[in-house]
Write an enzyme that holds these catalytic residues in place. Structure first.
Site, PDB file in Angstrom:
ATOM      1  N   CYS A  44      64.010  52.792 146.253  1.00  0.00           N
ATOM      2  CA  CYS A  44      63.080  52.007 145.434  1.00  0.00           C
ATOM      3  C   CYS A  44      62.659  50.727 146.167  1.00  0.00           C
ATOM      4  CB  CYS A  44      63.674  51.760 144.050  1.00  0.00           C
ATOM      5  SG  CYS A  44      62.400  51.423 142.835  1.00  0.00           S
ATOM      6  N   HIS A  51      66.100  56.103 141.833  1.00  0.00           N
ATOM      7  CA  HIS A  51      67.418  55.445 141.806  1.00  0.00           C
ATOM      8  C   HIS A  51      68.545  56.481 141.743  1.00  0.00           C
ATOM      9  CE1 HIS A  51      66.441  51.115 141.139  1.00  0.00           C
ATOM     10  NE2 HIS A  51      65.277  51.643 140.838  1.00  0.00           N
ATOM     11  N   GLU A  99      71.515  56.197 142.482  1.00  0.00           N
ATOM     12  CA  GLU A  99      72.791  55.577 142.082  1.00  0.00           C
ATOM     13  C   GLU A  99      72.935  55.495 140.566  1.00  0.00           C
ATOM     14  OE1 GLU A  99      70.158  54.119 143.035  1.00  0.00           O
ATOM     15  OE2 GLU A  99      69.882  52.235 141.950  1.00  0.00           O
TER      16      GLU A  99
END
Ligand code: GLN
Length: 187
Positions: free
Chosen positions: A78, A162, A164
């Site tokens: 990102c 994202h 994560e």
């Protein structure tokens, strides 16, 4: 295997948690000396203007470019993708378009086919960029609406979403495999 996470701003803690879960030693990187002895580095999502100012303040731009030139893999997610593009650190030959999905569709989750074993990844997009242009050495790994949202050039991996924030660790694992490969190549 020691992996750094640039920790100037953004969701670096979530990246650290995934990398630890996958068996890496994790170090938060805030100043140039934090890069010493690392095998790879993650640039997290966040706010790219704030991260740019932090990189200037800590004089991290040249050390980050040197880290890349030494063959160590880098993974940008990102805002981290934006930081690596031609108009910022110039570490991957892409031009990122910030907030590319427009004001109405700022954030969404979509299954994204990246060619990984196990099928599409659950990709969380938050005010995400896309890849507006790229050079011939860049391989686009996934697209949304005809725009690149995941790409690789040699040791650099970028995704506009994202990874994560989902429980699917396969994209981090793809990066860690490149870190292992680079270590073997250097040995
Ligand atoms: N929109 C942010 C920027 O341009 C990036 C968003 C993110 O990292 N989730 O910096």
């Amino acid at each position: 295997m020691a992996v750094g996470v640039l920790a100037l701003q953004g969701d670096f803690e979530a990246h650290g948690a995934v990398l630890k879960r996958l068996g890496a030693h994790v170090r938060e990187v805030r100043v140039p000396s934090d890069l010493d002895q690392l095998d790879g580095l993650v640039l997290p999502g966040g706010e790219s203007t704030t991260i740019t100012l932090g990189i200037e303040r800590e004089q991290l731009a040249e050390p980050l470019r040197a880290f890349h030139s030494s063959g160590k893999p880098i993974f940008g997610t990102c805002a981290g993708l934006i930081m690596l593009d031609r108009e910022h650190l110039g570490i991957i030959d892409i031009r990122a378009e910030r907030n590319a999905f427009g004001r109405q569709v700022r954030s969404f989750e979509a299954p994204l086919e990246m060619g990984l074993d196990g099928g599409p990844v659950a990709a969380v997009f938050i005010r995400a960029p896309w890849i507006a242009e790229h050079g011939p050495g860049v391989e686009i790994l996934a697209e949304v609406e005809g725009h690149g949202v995941a790409a690789r050039e040699a040791t650099v991996l970028v995704v506009a979403f994202h990874p994560e924030l989902s429980s699917d660790d396969r994209v981090h694992e793809l990066f860690l495999q490149s870190v292992r490969d680079a270590r073997l190549a250097a040995a």
